[in-house]
Structure formats: C-alpha cells, structure tokens
Enzyme design. Structure first.
Site: not given
Ligand code: THU
Length: 137
Positions: A42-44, A53, A55, A90, A93
């Site tokens: 994940n890259i915020e 996310c 995935e 999520c 995804c």
């Molecule tokens: N996140 C994912 O990378 N994959 C998911 O399926 C659920 C959530 C990440 C998004 C965000 O950076 C962090 O988890 C918290 O939601």
C-alpha cells in the site's frame, strides 16, 4: 510456487509499505499463470483518497508488464512492524481484480498471524459481481 511461499512473499512486501498515515502496512504477492510473482504494497498519500492498496499495486505492476492470466494473490496486512492480522481485500480491490480473473478459479490467500493462510475463491468474496461480461454483449 506453493501458497505458503506466496504468503511469505506477501508478508515480505509489507516492508516497503508507505503507510505513514494509517500505520497499517499491507503486502500482496500476485502469482501469474506462467509462474511469475508480482509483489505490491500500500502507498498512502497526504491527499488520503489518492493512496492505493497493495493488491492494486501488484495487479497494476503485472498488467502494465503485459500479464493477463493470474492464478492467485496472497495478502498480508497489519499494524506496521507487527504480525499480520487477517487482512481481507477491500471492496475496491475485489472489483479491480474481478476485471482480470475468473472469480470461480482465482484464489485469494489471506495470511494469518503465524504466517499460515486461508484460501478463498474471489467469487466467495465478491458474489453477484459486475464485470466485463456485463458490457461485452
Ligand atoms: N489497504 C490495502 O492495502 N489493502 C486492502 O485491501 C485494505 C486496505 C491499505 C489502504 C491503506 O493504506 C491502509 O491499508 C489502511 O486502510
């Protein structure tokens, strides 16, 4: 590639997570039909919705390299630096993946805290889906 190994690669991919806002690191390892693995994290972003996310990072890497046939994706997520805690993909995804795979066949592997895993078909996680077949008629 067995699914235990794929799960370990997903967990390893968490190390590169950029999650300074949530503190929740996620790694994914996507297995192609040809046996290659594309990892992602994940890259915020300071503009929160701009984040992506793990995935979709993994799928985007693979699709952009020309891959189109996929077998499974393993996902490991949890508080940064701690053991994984059953992070299911999520909704966005699930929909994103559904574009590129047959939900009856594609495996979603969720990594548990002891690095054991559970396997689900995407169809279980996204029943009654809307996909390419709905538009290509
Ligand atoms: N996140 C994912 O990378 N994959 C998911 O399926 C659920 C959530 C990440 C998004 C965000 O950076 C962090 O988890 C918290 O939601």
């Amino acid at each position: 590639m067995d699914y235990s190994e794929l799960g370990r690669l997903a967990d390893k991919a968490r190390e590169n997570s950029y999650c300074i806002y949530s503190g929740f690191s996620v790694g994914a390892a996507l297995l192609t039909a040809g046996g290659r693995v594309y990892t992602g994290c994940n890259i915020e972003n300071a503009s929160y919705p701009a984040g992506i996310c793990a995935e979709r990072t993994a799928f985007s890497k693979a699709i952009s390299e020309g891959e189109r046939r996929f077998t499974a994706i393993a996902i490991s997520g949890g508080s940064k630096g701690e053991a994984p805690q059953d992070a299911y993909p999520c909704g966005i995804c699930r929909q994103f993946m559904n574009e590129f795979v047959n939900g009856n066949e594609f495996d979603v592997i969720v990594v548990h805290s002891d690095l054991s895993h559970t396997v689900h078909k995407l169809k279980e996680l996204l029943p009654y889906s809307f996909g390419p077949d709905n538009l290509n008629k």
